[in-house]
Motif scaffolding. Structure first.
Motif, PDB file in Angstrom:
ATOM      1  N   LEU A  14       0.840  -1.195   0.000  1.00  0.00           N
ATOM      2  CA  LEU A  14       0.000   0.000   0.000  1.00  0.00           C
ATOM      3  C   LEU A  14       0.880   1.251   0.000  1.00  0.00           C
ATOM      4  O   LEU A  14       1.958   1.250   0.594  1.00  0.00           O
ATOM      5  CB  LEU A  14      -0.911   0.010   1.227  1.00  0.00           C
ATOM      6  N   PRO A  15       0.421   2.342  -0.634  1.00  0.00           N
ATOM      7  CA  PRO A  15       1.236   3.557  -0.712  1.00  0.00           C
ATOM      8  C   PRO A  15       1.123   4.451   0.524  1.00  0.00           C
ATOM      9  O   PRO A  15       1.554   5.603   0.499  1.00  0.00           O
ATOM     10  CB  PRO A  15       0.668   4.262  -1.946  1.00  0.00           C
ATOM     11  N   PHE A  16       0.537   3.948   1.595  1.00  0.00           N
ATOM     12  CA  PHE A  16       0.418   4.715   2.832  1.00  0.00           C
ATOM     13  C   PHE A  16       0.534   3.757   4.010  1.00  0.00           C
ATOM     14  O   PHE A  16       0.389   2.549   3.869  1.00  0.00           O
ATOM     15  CB  PHE A  16      -0.911   5.476   2.895  1.00  0.00           C
ATOM     16  N   GLN A  17       0.799   4.320   5.190  1.00  0.00           N
ATOM     17  CA  GLN A  17       0.973   3.508   6.388  1.00  0.00           C
ATOM     18  C   GLN A  17      -0.207   3.715   7.339  1.00  0.00           C
ATOM     19  O   GLN A  17      -0.906   4.731   7.273  1.00  0.00           O
ATOM     20  CB  GLN A  17       2.271   3.878   7.105  1.00  0.00           C
ATOM     21  N   PHE A  18      -0.412   2.760   8.222  1.00  0.00           N
ATOM     22  CA  PHE A  18      -1.450   2.888   9.246  1.00  0.00           C
ATOM     23  C   PHE A  18      -1.080   1.996  10.409  1.00  0.00           C
ATOM     24  O   PHE A  18      -0.222   1.107  10.306  1.00  0.00           O
ATOM     25  CB  PHE A  18      -2.828   2.522   8.688  1.00  0.00           C
ATOM     26  N   LYS A  19      -1.743   2.239  11.531  1.00  0.00           N
ATOM     27  CA  LYS A  19      -1.568   1.406  12.720  1.00  0.00           C
ATOM     28  C   LYS A  19      -2.933   1.140  13.335  1.00  0.00           C
ATOM     29  O   LYS A  19      -3.959   1.384  12.694  1.00  0.00           O
ATOM     30  CB  LYS A  19      -0.612   2.079  13.708  1.00  0.00           C
ATOM     31  N   MET A  20      -2.972   0.648  14.571  1.00  0.00           N
ATOM     32  CA  MET A  20      -4.214   0.233  15.194  1.00  0.00           C
ATOM     33  C   MET A  20      -4.407   0.875  16.562  1.00  0.00           C
ATOM     34  O   MET A  20      -3.449   1.142  17.283  1.00  0.00           O
ATOM     35  CB  MET A  20      -4.246  -1.292  15.378  1.00  0.00           C
ATOM     36  N   ALA A  21      -5.657   1.107  16.896  1.00  0.00           N
ATOM     37  CA  ALA A  21      -6.058   1.449  18.260  1.00  0.00           C
ATOM     38  C   ALA A  21      -7.027   0.367  18.727  1.00  0.00           C
ATOM     39  O   ALA A  21      -7.637  -0.326  17.904  1.00  0.00           O
ATOM     40  CB  ALA A  21      -6.723   2.826  18.306  1.00  0.00           C
ATOM     41  N   ARG A  32     -15.969  -7.677  33.656  1.00  0.00           N
ATOM     42  CA  ARG A  32     -14.721  -8.007  32.976  1.00  0.00           C
ATOM     43  C   ARG A  32     -14.701  -7.406  31.572  1.00  0.00           C
ATOM     44  O   ARG A  32     -15.744  -7.033  31.023  1.00  0.00           O
ATOM     45  CB  ARG A  32     -14.546  -9.528  32.867  1.00  0.00           C
ATOM     46  N   VAL A  33     -13.502  -7.307  31.027  1.00  0.00           N
ATOM     47  CA  VAL A  33     -13.354  -6.908  29.630  1.00  0.00           C
ATOM     48  C   VAL A  33     -13.623  -8.133  28.766  1.00  0.00           C
ATOM     49  O   VAL A  33     -12.928  -9.150  28.871  1.00  0.00           O
ATOM     50  CB  VAL A  33     -11.943  -6.342  29.357  1.00  0.00           C
ATOM     51  N   TRP A  34     -14.637  -8.050  27.939  1.00  0.00           N
ATOM     52  CA  TRP A  34     -15.061  -9.164  27.087  1.00  0.00           C
ATOM     53  C   TRP A  34     -14.169  -9.274  25.856  1.00  0.00           C
ATOM     54  O   TRP A  34     -13.943 -10.355  25.334  1.00  0.00           O
ATOM     55  CB  TRP A  34     -16.511  -8.948  26.688  1.00  0.00           C
ATOM     56  N   GLY A  35     -13.685  -8.134  25.389  1.00  0.00           N
ATOM     57  CA  GLY A  35     -12.856  -8.118  24.194  1.00  0.00           C
ATOM     58  C   GLY A  35     -12.451  -6.700  23.831  1.00  0.00           C
ATOM     59  O   GLY A  35     -12.700  -5.742  24.585  1.00  0.00           O
ATOM     60  N   TYR A  36     -11.834  -6.563  22.673  1.00  0.00           N
ATOM     61  CA  TYR A  36     -11.410  -5.257  22.166  1.00  0.00           C
ATOM     62  C   TYR A  36     -11.704  -5.175  20.676  1.00  0.00           C
ATOM     63  O   TYR A  36     -11.515  -6.162  19.941  1.00  0.00           O
ATOM     64  CB  TYR A  36      -9.898  -5.051  22.365  1.00  0.00           C
ATOM     65  N   GLU A  37     -12.151  -4.005  20.244  1.00  0.00           N
ATOM     66  CA  GLU A  37     -12.298  -3.766  18.813  1.00  0.00           C
ATOM     67  C   GLU A  37     -11.043  -3.088  18.293  1.00  0.00           C
ATOM     68  O   GLU A  37     -10.557  -2.114  18.877  1.00  0.00           O
ATOM     69  CB  GLU A  37     -13.513  -2.883  18.522  1.00  0.00           C
ATOM     70  N   ALA A  38     -10.500  -3.611  17.199  1.00  0.00           N
ATOM     71  CA  ALA A  38      -9.339  -3.008  16.551  1.00  0.00           C
ATOM     72  C   ALA A  38      -9.825  -1.928  15.587  1.00  0.00           C
ATOM     73  O   ALA A  38     -10.693  -2.171  14.751  1.00  0.00           O
ATOM     74  CB  ALA A  38      -8.546  -4.070  15.791  1.00  0.00           C
ATOM     75  N   LEU A  39      -9.260  -0.737  15.714  1.00  0.00           N
ATOM     76  CA  LEU A  39      -9.673   0.418  14.932  1.00  0.00           C
ATOM     77  C   LEU A  39      -8.480   0.985  14.175  1.00  0.00           C
ATOM     78  O   LEU A  39      -7.414   1.203  14.759  1.00  0.00           O
ATOM     79  CB  LEU A  39     -10.267   1.498  15.843  1.00  0.00           C
ATOM     80  N   VAL A  40      -8.667   1.250  12.904  1.00  0.00           N
ATOM     81  CA  VAL A  40      -7.583   1.776  12.076  1.00  0.00           C
ATOM     82  C   VAL A  40      -7.261   3.215  12.488  1.00  0.00           C
ATOM     83  O   VAL A  40      -8.155   4.023  12.743  1.00  0.00           O
ATOM     84  CB  VAL A  40      -7.976   1.737  10.589  1.00  0.00           C
ATOM     85  N   ARG A  41      -5.961   3.512  12.545  1.00  0.00           N
ATOM     86  CA  ARG A  41      -5.488   4.866  12.818  1.00  0.00           C
ATOM     87  C   ARG A  41      -4.303   5.170  11.900  1.00  0.00           C
ATOM     88  O   ARG A  41      -3.655   4.264  11.380  1.00  0.00           O
ATOM     89  CB  ARG A  41      -5.049   5.004  14.282  1.00  0.00           C
ATOM     90  N   GLY A  42      -4.025   6.464  11.743  1.00  0.00           N
ATOM     91  CA  GLY A  42      -2.842   6.854  10.994  1.00  0.00           C
ATOM     92  C   GLY A  42      -1.584   6.462  11.739  1.00  0.00           C
ATOM     93  O   GLY A  42      -1.637   6.069  12.908  1.00  0.00           O
ATOM     94  N   PRO A  43      -0.414   6.577  11.111  1.00  0.00           N
ATOM     95  CA  PRO A  43       0.829   6.116  11.734  1.00  0.00           C
ATOM     96  C   PRO A  43       1.196   6.840  13.015  1.00  0.00           C
ATOM     97  O   PRO A  43       1.962   6.330  13.830  1.00  0.00           O
ATOM     98  CB  PRO A  43       1.883   6.340  10.646  1.00  0.00           C
ATOM     99  N   ASN A  44       0.643   8.034  13.223  1.00  0.00           N
ATOM    100  CA  ASN A  44       0.892   8.793  14.450  1.00  0.00           C
ATOM    101  C   ASN A  44      -0.381   8.988  15.268  1.00  0.00           C
ATOM    102  O   ASN A  44      -0.490   9.928  16.054  1.00  0.00           O
ATOM    103  CB  ASN A  44       1.517  10.144  14.115  1.00  0.00           C
ATOM    104  N   GLY A  45      -1.366   8.106  15.062  1.00  0.00           N
ATOM    105  CA  GLY A  45      -2.611   8.175  15.813  1.00  0.00           C
ATOM    106  C   GLY A  45      -3.688   9.004  15.161  1.00  0.00           C
ATOM    107  O   GLY A  45      -4.721   9.293  15.780  1.00  0.00           O
TER     108      GLY A  45
END
Length: 256
Positions: A14-21, A32-45
């Protein structure tokens, strides 16, 4: 031999970068924490929009695959609760053949030692689905793999109850527009209670997303909902698992 498709062979970067929150999904009945949703973020949040706005139709498949892999590998490094689920958003139109297109996700789970039984894939009804039969095929295949499937933004999209009847996912996420200030709206309370009752009859789990206040939480608990997500509990943690609001502060005494 693994099923393959032409799109799966495309290794172009891909011509761009991303990370996860990661945003927690909490079970207020079990504290209790049942789980987590992964959310797309830019490389610096940066916001998800900053990433998604760069996507072209030709890049959908590559992005969908790369996002799944990053979510699984990052969760494998961060999660310390073996019972916590990982919820991953996916683009149905980027899935050519579900058994083939899941292979990179399975490989990522093996590398990260992440149990595939704790993976949940969610899709939204917020966009018109041009081929419901294709979505149905994906859901059926994912269930056969042992994944959970989730219908996001339920109540805000095009198909509503007809889509629910056709797909019968493991979980539905009540859209935040129905959640917002629900304690002040009798129509919203009636609608959410009815949806929760239907889901119970169909053995479908209900999650209320976008919860921002104790008043909203109390009203949603009255409908028998136990799973929640929203800023009331925690904002997403950029490449981290955020601390969740103390469960002792929540009124969870209403029977579900």
């Amino acid at each position: 031999m693994a099923v393959k498709c032409a799109g799966c062979a495309d290794g172009t970067e891909l011509p761009f970068q991303f990370k996860m929150a990661f945003q927690p999904i909490v079970n207020v009945v079990e504290h209790r924490v049942w789980g987590y949703e992964a959310l797309v973020r830019g490389p610096n949040g940066e916001s998800a929009h900053s990433v998604l706005s760069q996507l072209t139709d030709q890049q959908l498949y590559r992005f969908d695959q790369a996002a799944r892999v990053m979510a699984i590998e990052t969760a494998g490094a961060l999660f310390d609760d073996p019972e916590a689920r990982l919820s991953i958003n996916f683009l149905p139109n980027a899935v050519y053949e579900p058994r083939a297109c899941i292979q990179k996700s399975l490989e990522a789970a093996r590398r990260a030692s992440f149990p595939t039984s704790k993976l949940m894939f969610e899709f939204t009804e917020n966009e018109r689905m041009s081929d419901p039969a294709h979505i149905e095929n994906i859901v059926r295949a994912y269930k056969a793999f042992g994944f959970w499937t989730a219908l996001d933004d339920f109540g805000a999209g095009y198909a509503g109850l007809s889509l629910l009847a056709r797909l019968q996912p493991n979980l539905i996420k009540i859209d935040m527009e129905l959640v917002r200030d629900i304690q002040l709206s009798h129509p919203k309370q009636v609608i959410v209670s009815a949806v929760a009752a239907i889901a119970r009859e169909l053995d479908i789990t209900v999650l209320a997303e976008g919860v921002e206040s104790e008043a909203e939480l109390t009203s949603l608990r009255a409908a028998g909902i136990a799973l929640f997500q929203g800023y009331y509990f925690a904002k997403p943690g950029f490449m981290s698992l955020p601390q969740v609001r103390g469960f002792q502060q929540m009124d969870v005494s209403i029977a579900g």
